[in-house]
Design a protein around this motif. Structure first.
Motif, short mmCIF file in Angstrom:
data_model
loop_
_atom_site.label_atom_id
_atom_site.label_comp_id
_atom_site.label_asym_id
_atom_site.label_seq_id
_atom_site.Cartn_x
_atom_site.Cartn_y
_atom_site.Cartn_z
N GLY A 1 9.11 4.57 -0.68
CA GLY A 1 9.42 3.95 -2.27
C GLY A 1 7.58 4.36 -3.06
N THR A 2 8.21 4.18 -4.35
CA THR A 2 7.04 4.51 -5.22
C THR A 2 5.00 3.47 -4.23
OG1 THR A 2 7.27 2.50 -6.58
CG2 THR A 2 7.95 5.13 -6.85
N ASP A 3 5.64 2.32 -3.89
CA ASP A 3 4.56 1.53 -3.92
C ASP A 3 3.84 2.03 -1.93
OD1 ASP A 3 6.45 0.78 -2.07
OD2 ASP A 3 5.20 -1.35 -2.42
N GLY A 4 4.98 3.44 -1.71
CA GLY A 4 4.26 3.32 -0.53
C GLY A 4 5.47 2.31 0.76
N SER A 5 5.93 2.46 0.72
CA SER A 5 6.64 1.29 1.41
C SER A 5 6.75 2.11 2.37
CB SER A 5 7.49 0.25 1.15
OG SER A 5 6.47 -0.77 0.25
N THR B 1 12.07 1.27 -6.52
CA THR B 1 12.63 1.88 -7.11
C THR B 1 12.48 2.88 -8.12
OG1 THR B 1 14.83 1.14 -7.82
CG2 THR B 1 14.09 0.79 -5.67
N ILE B 2 13.53 4.17 -8.54
CA ILE B 2 13.01 5.00 -9.46
C ILE B 2 15.13 4.89 -9.24
CG2 ILE B 2 12.86 6.96 -11.21
CD1 ILE B 2 10.21 7.59 -9.06
N LYS C 1 2.11 5.47 -5.93
CA LYS C 1 0.74 5.19 -4.74
C LYS C 1 1.00 6.98 -4.02
CE LYS C 1 -0.15 0.36 -3.00
NZ LYS C 1 -0.28 -0.40 -2.30
N THR C 2 -0.37 7.24 -4.22
CA THR C 2 -0.71 8.79 -3.51
C THR C 2 -1.91 8.11 -2.39
OG1 THR C 2 -2.72 8.50 -4.48
CG2 THR C 2 -0.60 9.81 -5.57
N ASP C 3 -2.47 9.49 -1.56
CA ASP C 3 -3.65 9.13 -0.71
C ASP C 3 -4.28 8.33 -1.08
OD1 ASP C 3 -4.66 9.80 1.61
OD2 ASP C 3 -4.93 12.07 1.18
N PRO C 4 -4.79 7.34 0.11
CA PRO C 4 -6.24 6.61 -0.14
C PRO C 4 -6.60 6.77 -0.08
CG PRO C 4 -4.57 5.78 1.39
CD PRO C 4 -3.57 6.68 0.89
N CYS D 1 2.17 10.98 1.81
CA CYS D 1 1.96 10.46 0.54
C CYS D 1 3.27 10.48 -0.87
CB CYS D 1 0.99 11.73 -0.57
SG CYS D 1 0.91 11.16 -2.08
N PRO D 2 4.05 9.42 -1.31
CA PRO D 2 5.18 9.07 -1.40
C PRO D 2 4.89 10.57 -2.32
CG PRO D 2 4.29 7.22 -1.25
CD PRO D 2 2.97 7.75 -1.18
N ILE D 3 4.32 10.85 -3.28
CA ILE D 3 4.91 12.26 -4.43
C ILE D 3 4.49 12.45 -3.82
CG2 ILE D 3 3.87 12.93 -6.23
CD1 ILE D 3 4.19 10.36 -6.69
N TYR D 4 3.94 13.27 -2.89
CA TYR D 4 4.25 14.90 -1.60
C TYR D 4 6.23 14.17 -0.97
CZ TYR D 4 4.48 18.18 2.05
OH TYR D 4 5.13 19.44 1.75
N ALA D 5 6.54 13.53 -0.63
CA ALA D 5 7.56 13.30 0.07
C ALA D 5 9.08 14.03 -0.88
CB ALA D 5 8.16 11.83 0.64
N TYR D 6 8.37 13.19 -2.09
CA TYR D 6 9.41 13.76 -3.66
C TYR D 6 9.18 14.43 -3.57
CZ TYR D 6 8.74 8.72 -4.81
OH TYR D 6 8.73 7.32 -4.40
N HIS D 7 8.45 15.68 -4.11
CA HIS D 7 8.01 16.33 -3.71
C HIS D 7 9.14 17.72 -2.89
CE1 HIS D 7 5.60 18.60 -6.89
NE2 HIS D 7 4.58 17.10 -6.34
#
Length: 329
Positions: free
Chosen positions: A188-192, A202-203, A220-223, A237-243
């Protein structure tokens, strides 16, 4: 003859990128190889939303629009509504006669979902929905069921139920096989651990350009990464998961730049935002086309349901004959 593939979604809200990465894009590919059936699991949605049936009704059309927007072709895939196939309920009842409560209680998926649900008690329908799921698969004699690793226990239970029926009566039902998806669950975008409608992380597949940008900007990204040039940890990192899910060819470059501190989170987010816009924009356009033509959508669903109902009648006649439920013809 082509093998028959069955998939479906509980009617609890619009579909999102997690659904697309985990199943929808796979279904679009499978419909060219197999005889495909996709259903709206409105009855199963009531296992957790029985006190909110109006919500199930309101989301049914949303999910059909999401199917069509994602590329499900009604000329290749039969779309139908679970509640409009009463033979599924009948087969569920017959299966329940020889499925033990212990078998259901020990199902790891039921255990996990029971812990995660907001239900104050374990209801009969919730405990027994794997039996209903087995009937969903068996009534149309599906040979292949695409599943993630977490759903394998459900499918194995369905296989056991079908096997037991064939042993008790007559081998008229097909024991399904798993098509295991290797796509990891999208966080999830919140890192869940996963995208979830109930968590609001969600998106959706009809998200606007602004909504996509806002969701990614706030994600969220890498804290542990405080400054731009700090070494990052892309695996958390969620963003890397999307990549990895949506830009797999360039994800090694993103990973390397993150770990060296050569690419900041803002640049990383900008790239995935642009990629998601390219992915979702055609879906928005297709969705809008069908949303403006409700009679066409109704026709697609009802045609698919009628074809499925004819198949269900044939299967249940075989089931009743096998069980000797034909004393009066």
């Amino acid at each position: 003859m082509k093998e028959r593939v069955l998939t479906g979604d509980r009617v609890t809200g619009k579909l999102h990128l997690g659904h697309y990465a985990g199943s929808l894009q796979n279904r679009v590919q499978l419909q060219d190889q197999y005889e495909s059936f996709v259903f709206l699991a409105d009855v199963q949605a009531l296992t957790t939303h029985f006190d909110r049936p109006e919500m199930v009704r309101s989301h049914a059309r949303d999910i059909v629009l999401d199917y069509l927007a994602a590329g499900i072709d009604p000329d290749k895939t039969t779309i139908y509504v679970q509640s409009l196939i009463p033979e599924i309920a009948e087969l569920t009842l017959y299966f329940s006669m020889f499925v033990t409560v212990n078998m259901l209680r020990h199902n790891p998926t039921v255990k996990a979902e029971s812990r995660n649900s907001s239900l104050d008690e374990l209801y009969y329908g919730f405990l027994g929905y794997p039996v209903s799921q087995a009937a969903d698969i068996a009534f149309c004699k599906a040979t292949l069921v695409p599943v993630g690793e977490d759903q394998l226990p459900h499918l194995e239970l369905a296989r056991k139920i079908v096997r037991r029926f064939n042993e008790l009566y007559r081998p008229v039902l097909v024991e399904p096989k798993a098509l295991v998806s290797e796509t990891p669950r999208l966080v999830g975008t919140d890192g869940s651990s996963k995208m979830s409608k109930s968590l609001g992380n969600t998106i959706t597949l009809d998200a606007s350009t602004k909504e996509i940008a806002y969701k990614i900007q706030k994600a969220k990204t890498d804290p542990a990464r405080v400054r731009k040039h700090d070494p990052g940890h892309p695996e958390i990192c969620p963003i890397y998961a999307y990549h990895r899910a949506f830009l797999p060819a360039s994800s090694p470059e993103i990973r390397e730049g993150c770990e060296r501190g050569a690419m900041g989170c803002t640049a990383c987010k900008e790239r995935i935002t642009a990629a998601l816009e390219l992915l979702i924009a055609p879906m928005r356009e297709r969705r809008a086309y069908y949303a403006e033509r409700p009679r066409l959508v109704d026709g697609i669903v009802m045609d698919g349901t009628q074809r499925t109902r004819a198949l269900a009648r044939d299967t249940m006649q075989e089931v009743r004959d096998a069980m000797s439920l034909n004393a009066f013809g």
